[in-house]
Design an enzyme around this catalytic site. Structure first.
Site, PDB file in Angstrom:
ATOM      1  N   HIS A 129      13.195 -15.499  -9.309  1.00 53.94           N
ATOM      2  CA  HIS A 129      12.173 -16.097  -8.447  1.00 53.94           C
ATOM      3  C   HIS A 129      11.441 -15.009  -7.665  1.00 53.94           C
ATOM      4  CE1 HIS A 129      14.287 -20.161  -8.296  1.00 53.94           C
ATOM      5  NE2 HIS A 129      15.324 -19.383  -8.534  1.00 53.94           N
ATOM      6  N   TYR A 130      10.262 -15.353  -7.155  1.00 56.99           N
ATOM      7  CA  TYR A 130       9.769 -14.625  -5.983  1.00 56.99           C
ATOM      8  C   TYR A 130       9.868 -15.534  -4.781  1.00 56.99           C
ATOM      9  CZ  TYR A 130       4.962 -16.634  -6.627  1.00 56.99           C
ATOM     10  OH  TYR A 130       3.872 -17.448  -6.767  1.00 56.99           O
ATOM     11  N   GLU A 187      16.272 -14.082  -5.766  1.00 50.13           N
ATOM     12  CA  GLU A 187      14.941 -14.109  -5.144  1.00 50.13           C
ATOM     13  C   GLU A 187      14.454 -12.680  -4.921  1.00 50.13           C
ATOM     14  OE1 GLU A 187      12.821 -16.484  -4.171  1.00 50.13           O
ATOM     15  OE2 GLU A 187      13.999 -18.352  -4.146  1.00 50.13           O
TER      16      GLU A 187
HETATM   17 ZN   LIG Z   1      11.348 -20.015  -7.253  1.00 50.57          ZN
END
Ligand SMILES: [Zn+2]
Length: 230
Positions: free
Chosen positions: A28-29, A93
């Site tokens: 993810h970011y 993340e």
């Molecule tokens: Zn995400």
């Protein structure tokens, strides 16, 4: 060598269901204006979101949730028919403002730290290459992260995920592409969104969700790489 910090654990996790294998890795970011804002949200009990790891742009890695616990990062999602993606995955993340707040390249130090972390995760858990995915791959109608600037091909060269060689297709229209997307793992409830997710991951120079020969040949290459009949 960036430090691994474990002092900022998130309360947002629960038990993985009995017998759930850990066989997916979801990247993810953060999509927030600052790293501090992202960390605050990922550790806020009221937000009810988390990830196993958070990697800052300088390469610092924070462990927020133990790998044997279910972190809450994928939301409504599906991959290869599995709709409880959180149950089976490790979530990472990457700090980046994202498309909403000023999407920018991921610094080399951040990607180096990610690659080190992923190598360890892949050594600890039976995660096949096709199950190294972006949030956009498992939630194509809702999500665009980690996005088209994410260096999937470079990670694939390090053995993290797949980078397909194009393979011949009988024809490249949606009639061929849509079921092939489903065979590879995409939720095709919205086939154009699923195709856009494939493009964002494997053909980032043009992401329009429209069938074309190059997208189809890359998809055929992915299917060939996972030894399914094209
Ligand atoms: Zn995400």
């Amino acid at each position: 060598m960036p430090s691994l910090r474990t002092d900022l654990a998130s309360p947002n996790h629960d038990a993985r269901p009995d017998g759930a294998p850990i066989d997916m890795l979801v990247l993810h970011y953060t999509g927030m204006e600052t790293a501090a804002a992202a960390l605050a949200r990922l550790t806020d009990p009221a937000a009810k979101v988390s990830a196993h790891y958070l990697i800052d742009e300088d390469g610092a890695v924070r462990a927020l949730v133990a790998e044997n616990r279910r972190a809450w990062h994928a939301g409504v999602s599906a991959w290869r028919g599995e709709t409880d993606v959180n149950a089976r995955s490790i979530g990472i993340e990457l700090v980046n403002p994202g498309h909403e707040f000023g999407y920018r390249d991921f610094p080399a130090r951040q990607i180096d730290a990610l690659a080190d972390l992923c190598r360890g995760i892949l050594a600890r858990h039976p995660i096949p290459a096709r199950n190294v995915v972006g949030h956009s791959d498992v939630a194509p109608r809702r999500k665009a992260d980690p996005g088209e600037r994410f260096p999937w091909a470079a990670l694939a060269r390090l053995g993290i995920g797949l980078a397909p060689q194009p393979a011949a297709v009988p024809h490249w229209g949606l009639a061929w592409t849509e079921p092939a997307l489903a065979r590879y793992g995409y939720d095709i409830a919205d086939p154009h969104a699923a195709l856009a997710a494939l493009q964002r991951h494997f053909r980032p120079k043009r992401i329009d969700g429209l069938p074309d020969r190059e997208s189809a040949e890359l998809l055929a290459g992915l299917l060939a790489a996972v030894e399914e009949t094209v």
